[in-house]
Design a protein around this motif. Structure first.
Motif, PDB file in Angstrom:
ATOM      1  N   GLU A   1     -13.323   6.089  -6.075  1.00 25.81           N
ATOM      2  CA  GLU A   1     -14.168   4.954  -6.462  1.00 25.81           C
ATOM      3  C   GLU A   1     -13.551   3.640  -6.005  1.00 25.81           C
ATOM      4  O   GLU A   1     -14.257   2.727  -5.558  1.00 25.81           O
ATOM      5  CB  GLU A   1     -14.351   4.959  -7.987  1.00 25.81           C
ATOM      6  CG  GLU A   1     -15.260   3.844  -8.489  1.00 25.81           C
ATOM      7  CD  GLU A   1     -15.468   3.893  -9.994  1.00 25.81           C
ATOM      8  OE1 GLU A   1     -16.157   2.990 -10.515  1.00 25.81           O
ATOM      9  OE2 GLU A   1     -14.938   4.814 -10.651  1.00 25.81           O
ATOM     10  N   ARG A   2     -12.231   3.556  -6.081  1.00 31.05           N
ATOM     11  CA  ARG A   2     -11.534   2.321  -5.693  1.00 31.05           C
ATOM     12  C   ARG A   2     -11.770   2.001  -4.227  1.00 31.05           C
ATOM     13  O   ARG A   2     -11.815   0.830  -3.834  1.00 31.05           O
ATOM     14  CB  ARG A   2     -10.041   2.478  -5.971  1.00 31.05           C
ATOM     15  CG  ARG A   2      -9.228   1.200  -5.814  1.00 31.05           C
ATOM     16  CD  ARG A   2      -7.757   1.471  -6.114  1.00 31.05           C
ATOM     17  NE  ARG A   2      -7.598   2.173  -7.364  1.00 31.05           N
ATOM     18  CZ  ARG A   2      -6.782   3.204  -7.552  1.00 31.05           C
ATOM     19  NH1 ARG A   2      -6.057   3.665  -6.549  1.00 31.05           N
ATOM     20  NH2 ARG A   2      -6.690   3.768  -8.726  1.00 31.05           N
ATOM     21  N   HIS A   3     -11.932   3.036  -3.404  1.00 24.75           N
ATOM     22  CA  HIS A   3     -12.052   2.818  -1.960  1.00 24.75           C
ATOM     23  C   HIS A   3     -13.442   3.161  -1.413  1.00 24.75           C
ATOM     24  O   HIS A   3     -13.626   3.200  -0.203  1.00 24.75           O
ATOM     25  CB  HIS A   3     -10.994   3.640  -1.233  1.00 24.75           C
ATOM     26  CG  HIS A   3      -9.585   3.208  -1.542  1.00 24.75           C
ATOM     27  ND1 HIS A   3      -9.020   2.086  -0.983  1.00 24.75           N
ATOM     28  CD2 HIS A   3      -8.648   3.737  -2.364  1.00 24.75           C
ATOM     29  CE1 HIS A   3      -7.787   1.953  -1.441  1.00 24.75           C
ATOM     30  NE2 HIS A   3      -7.530   2.927  -2.278  1.00 24.75           N
TER      31      HIS A   3
ATOM     32  N   MET B   1      -6.682   4.865   3.193  1.00 24.92           N
ATOM     33  CA  MET B   1      -7.899   4.125   2.865  1.00 24.92           C
ATOM     34  C   MET B   1      -7.604   2.642   2.657  1.00 24.92           C
ATOM     35  O   MET B   1      -8.391   1.789   3.081  1.00 24.92           O
ATOM     36  CB  MET B   1      -8.559   4.736   1.623  1.00 24.92           C
ATOM     37  CG  MET B   1      -9.130   6.128   1.874  1.00 24.92           C
ATOM     38  SD  MET B   1     -10.129   6.798   0.496  1.00 24.92           S
ATOM     39  CE  MET B   1      -8.840   7.140  -0.716  1.00 24.92           C
ATOM     40  N   ALA B   2      -6.473   2.328   2.019  1.00 24.10           N
ATOM     41  CA  ALA B   2      -6.123   0.921   1.808  1.00 24.10           C
ATOM     42  C   ALA B   2      -5.891   0.206   3.138  1.00 24.10           C
ATOM     43  O   ALA B   2      -6.206  -0.984   3.273  1.00 24.10           O
ATOM     44  CB  ALA B   2      -4.885   0.816   0.924  1.00 24.10           C
TER      45      ALA B   2
ATOM     46  N   SER C   1      -4.484   7.365  -0.368  1.00 28.65           N
ATOM     47  CA  SER C   1      -4.538   5.996  -0.858  1.00 28.65           C
ATOM     48  C   SER C   1      -4.045   5.022   0.210  1.00 28.65           C
ATOM     49  O   SER C   1      -4.657   3.971   0.445  1.00 28.65           O
ATOM     50  CB  SER C   1      -3.674   5.877  -2.123  1.00 28.65           C
ATOM     51  OG  SER C   1      -3.518   4.531  -2.513  1.00 28.65           O
TER      52      SER C   1
ATOM     53  N   ALA D   1     -15.118   5.997  -1.572  1.00 29.27           N
ATOM     54  CA  ALA D   1     -15.210   7.347  -1.012  1.00 29.27           C
ATOM     55  C   ALA D   1     -16.160   8.202  -1.838  1.00 29.27           C
ATOM     56  O   ALA D   1     -16.434   7.909  -3.003  1.00 29.27           O
ATOM     57  CB  ALA D   1     -13.827   7.992  -0.961  1.00 29.27           C
TER      58      ALA D   1
ATOM     59  N   LYS E   1      -7.472   0.953   5.787  1.00 26.29           N
ATOM     60  CA  LYS E   1      -8.752   1.018   6.494  1.00 26.29           C
ATOM     61  C   LYS E   1      -8.580   1.571   7.918  1.00 26.29           C
ATOM     62  O   LYS E   1      -9.139   1.034   8.888  1.00 26.29           O
ATOM     63  CB  LYS E   1      -9.440  -0.349   6.519  1.00 26.29           C
ATOM     64  CG  LYS E   1      -9.835  -0.857   5.133  1.00 26.29           C
ATOM     65  CD  LYS E   1     -10.514  -2.216   5.205  1.00 26.29           C
ATOM     66  CE  LYS E   1     -11.108  -2.620   3.854  1.00 26.29           C
ATOM     67  NZ  LYS E   1     -10.125  -2.659   2.761  1.00 26.29           N
TER      68      LYS E   1
ATOM     69  N   LEU F   1      -9.443   7.251  -7.644  1.00 25.01           N
ATOM     70  CA  LEU F   1      -8.989   6.808  -6.329  1.00 25.01           C
ATOM     71  C   LEU F   1     -10.163   6.637  -5.377  1.00 25.01           C
ATOM     72  O   LEU F   1     -10.261   5.641  -4.646  1.00 25.01           O
ATOM     73  CB  LEU F   1      -7.988   7.822  -5.761  1.00 25.01           C
ATOM     74  CG  LEU F   1      -7.501   7.569  -4.338  1.00 25.01           C
ATOM     75  CD1 LEU F   1      -6.700   6.281  -4.261  1.00 25.01           C
ATOM     76  CD2 LEU F   1      -6.676   8.750  -3.826  1.00 25.01           C
TER      77      LEU F   1
ATOM     78  N   TRP G   1     -14.262  10.067   3.206  1.00 22.41           N
ATOM     79  CA  TRP G   1     -14.226   8.602   3.363  1.00 22.41           C
ATOM     80  C   TRP G   1     -14.199   8.266   4.840  1.00 22.41           C
ATOM     81  O   TRP G   1     -13.625   8.993   5.653  1.00 22.41           O
ATOM     82  CB  TRP G   1     -12.970   8.057   2.684  1.00 22.41           C
ATOM     83  CG  TRP G   1     -12.723   6.589   2.897  1.00 22.41           C
ATOM     84  CD1 TRP G   1     -13.185   5.552   2.142  1.00 22.41           C
ATOM     85  CD2 TRP G   1     -11.935   5.998   3.942  1.00 22.41           C
ATOM     86  NE1 TRP G   1     -12.738   4.347   2.652  1.00 22.41           N
ATOM     87  CE2 TRP G   1     -11.961   4.603   3.766  1.00 22.41           C
ATOM     88  CE3 TRP G   1     -11.213   6.525   5.015  1.00 22.41           C
ATOM     89  CZ2 TRP G   1     -11.304   3.716   4.612  1.00 22.41           C
ATOM     90  CZ3 TRP G   1     -10.556   5.652   5.871  1.00 22.41           C
ATOM     91  CH2 TRP G   1     -10.602   4.263   5.658  1.00 22.41           C
TER      92      TRP G   1
ATOM     93  N   ARG H   1       0.828  -1.212   0.000  1.00 20.02           N
ATOM     94  CA  ARG H   1       0.000   0.000   0.000  1.00 20.02           C
ATOM     95  C   ARG H   1       0.863   1.263   0.000  1.00 20.02           C
ATOM     96  O   ARG H   1       0.479   2.275  -0.605  1.00 20.02           O
ATOM     97  CB  ARG H   1      -0.991  -0.024   1.154  1.00 20.02           C
ATOM     98  CG  ARG H   1      -0.441   0.100   2.543  1.00 20.02           C
ATOM     99  CD  ARG H   1      -1.567   0.149   3.577  1.00 20.02           C
ATOM    100  NE  ARG H   1      -2.328  -1.076   3.624  1.00 20.02           N
ATOM    101  CZ  ARG H   1      -2.219  -2.011   4.565  1.00 20.02           C
ATOM    102  NH1 ARG H   1      -1.345  -1.841   5.559  1.00 20.02           N
ATOM    103  NH2 ARG H   1      -2.960  -3.091   4.551  1.00 20.02           N
TER     104      ARG H   1
END
Length: 469
Positions: A183-185, A274-275, A271, A187, A277, A181, A223, A150
């Motif tokens: 959308e990937r997580h 969020m990765a 990033s 947010a 968490k 970015l 997020w 990450r």
């Protein structure tokens, strides 16, 4: 996983890498006669960064020795194994023993494999890559591979954004990257664009970007659990800076594609957060503009009313980054975040003071400053605190407005820029401002020449330490 990194469960045959240093009697234990003869014939010494590719009896590569140098030497650092990425022939490798910091060694290897080749012949996907899979490293099972991944992904994202030329990285494209970015997580994203900035209360973002045909905008990502402690990141997104009517000389514009480096860094840091968490309510604010020259460009001597209500006299249109940051910081400050961090390629003065490798930072929260410095040292991501020296506020005095956007003389430019921003942060007691270069002038271990995400490994360590459950 990053293409050059393989999980510990990989069963592929691999070549061992042994880390050695002067005076280690056991460093040659277990080597075959051919390997020892090769070392003797080549006169290998385990100086920092030196490599030996040892053959077996058939001439095939059997082992790699990599010198760390003497313990405590100035040229010995945790990123040194990143040099292996460019020295090793194609193949799969593993660490035979643990270097000073195994996780940092693996990370530096991955970062050293980074390449930005989107515009090279035969590449049409528009993405920077990590150097492919011709040289691969099996991640030892004692290392948190997911965390390394990450961090590497966040840094690669920031590097890609900075390296992309401005014709393909304007405010709209920066917004698209932020949306991807988010959308990937999972947010949420809200964007205020063009003249809507005036109605929404962001007059300085609008003023800086209005002369460009590429509409200015404020990108707002949220997020996490709304009831969690609030972490807010603000990044300067000046996608190209001509200097405005106080136009830069041609040489001064050559690297201005990197003037959105602050935005790239906070997106890379977001990033990571969020990765992982992490249990925070994350907010990311990016004022994305192009500081262009045009008939409707803001002018020296103009007085702008900021979101906060503070009036700003324009002493120099090339001091535009602090204007867009000021509106974004004022918005961030309105909700009292637990931790507020802004990042920007803000002043040449910071580079004069600290050079390109050290990101300057400022904070009124001394406990926060101490922790930033501690984490910076721990993960070897260098930053250096400069003071918000209050007596220098008089350099920003204006006879016609509340404050001037440029200092009255040639001194303390990084400090006066920090003091300017401090006027727009009142409710957030835990705030830090970073003034970084975001560029590697030449390649070093784990740091290829080009765009660089400075300080975000240190900040990720700080945030994880503060908020991880």
């Amino acid at each position: 996983m990053t293409a050059c990194l393989l999980p510990a469960s990989t069963t592929l045959a691999s070549v061992p890498i042994r880390f050695v240093e002067p005076g280690e009697d056991g460093s040659l234990e277990g080597l075959g006669d051919t390997e020892c003869a090769y070392l003797e014939a080549t006169g290998f010494k385990p100086t920092a960064g030196r490599i030996a590719l040892l053959p077996d009896e058939s001439g095939k590569l059997s082992r790699v020795l990599f010198g760390l140098g003497p313990s405590g030497a100035t040229d010995r650092n945790g990123l040194l194994p990143g040099k292996l990425a460019d020295l090793l022939p194609a193949g799969t490798y593993r660490f035979e023993n643990d270097p000073d910091d195994g996780a940092l060694a693996v990370l530096s290897f991955a970062l050293g494999r980074y390449r930005f080749d989107a515009y090279k012949a035969g590449r049409a996907d528009g993405q920077g890559k990590d150097g492919g899979d011709d040289v691969r490293l099996i991640v030892p099972d004692w290392i948190d591979a997911e965390d390394v991944e990450r961090i590497a992904a966040g840094i690669s994202l920031a590097r890609d954004l900075i390296n992309t030329p401005s014709n393909d990285m304007g405010p709209a494209e920066l917004e698209a990257a932020a949306r991807q970015l988010a959308e990937r997580h999972g947010a949420a994203v809200a964007v205020t664009e063009g003249d809507d900035l005036l109605e929404a209360g962001f007059p300085m973002i609008h003023a800086v970007g209005r002369a460009s045909h590429r509409a200015p905008r404020l990108i707002d990502i949220t997020w996490g659990d709304p009831s969690a402690l609030k972490l807010t990141l603000v990044g300067k997104g000046v996608c190209f800076d001509t200097g405005g009517l106080d136009i830069k000389p041609a040489a001064g514009m050559l690297m201005m594609k990197k003037d959105m480096g602050g935005a790239a860094c906070v997106l890379g840091l977001a990033s990571m957060v969020m990765a992982a968490k992490l249990p925070v309510r994350l907010r990311v604010l990016v004022p994305a503009v192009e500081n262009a020259v045009g008939g409707n460009a803001f002018r020296p001597g103009d007085i702008l009313r900021s979101r906060k209500g503070v009036t700003v006299e324009i002493g120099n249109t090339d001091a535009e980054g602090r204007l867009v940051l000021a509106d974004a910081l004022a918005l961030a400050d309105e909700e009292h975040p637990d931790l507020l961090i802004d990042m920007a390629t803000l002043t040449g003065a910071a580079r004069v003071a600290l050079g390109p490798d050290l990101a300057a930072f400022f904070s009124r929260d001394e406990a926060l400053a101490v922790e930033i410095s501690r984490q910076s040292h721990a993960v070897q991501d260098p930053v250096w605190q400069l003071p918000l020296w209050q007596p220098y506020e008089k350099m920003l005095e204006s006879k016609a407005a509340d404050i001037n956007n440029a200092g009255s003389g040639p001194f303390a430019g990084a400090i006066t820029a920090g003091l300017f921003l401090a006027r727009f942060v009142e409710k957030s007691t835990s705030w830090a401002h970073f003034d970084a270069y975001c560029w590697n002038r030449s390649s070093a271990p784990g740091r290829p020449e080009g765009g660089e995400a400075q300080a975000i490994r240190a900040l990720y360590a700080l945030i994880r330490n503060r908020y991880a459950a």
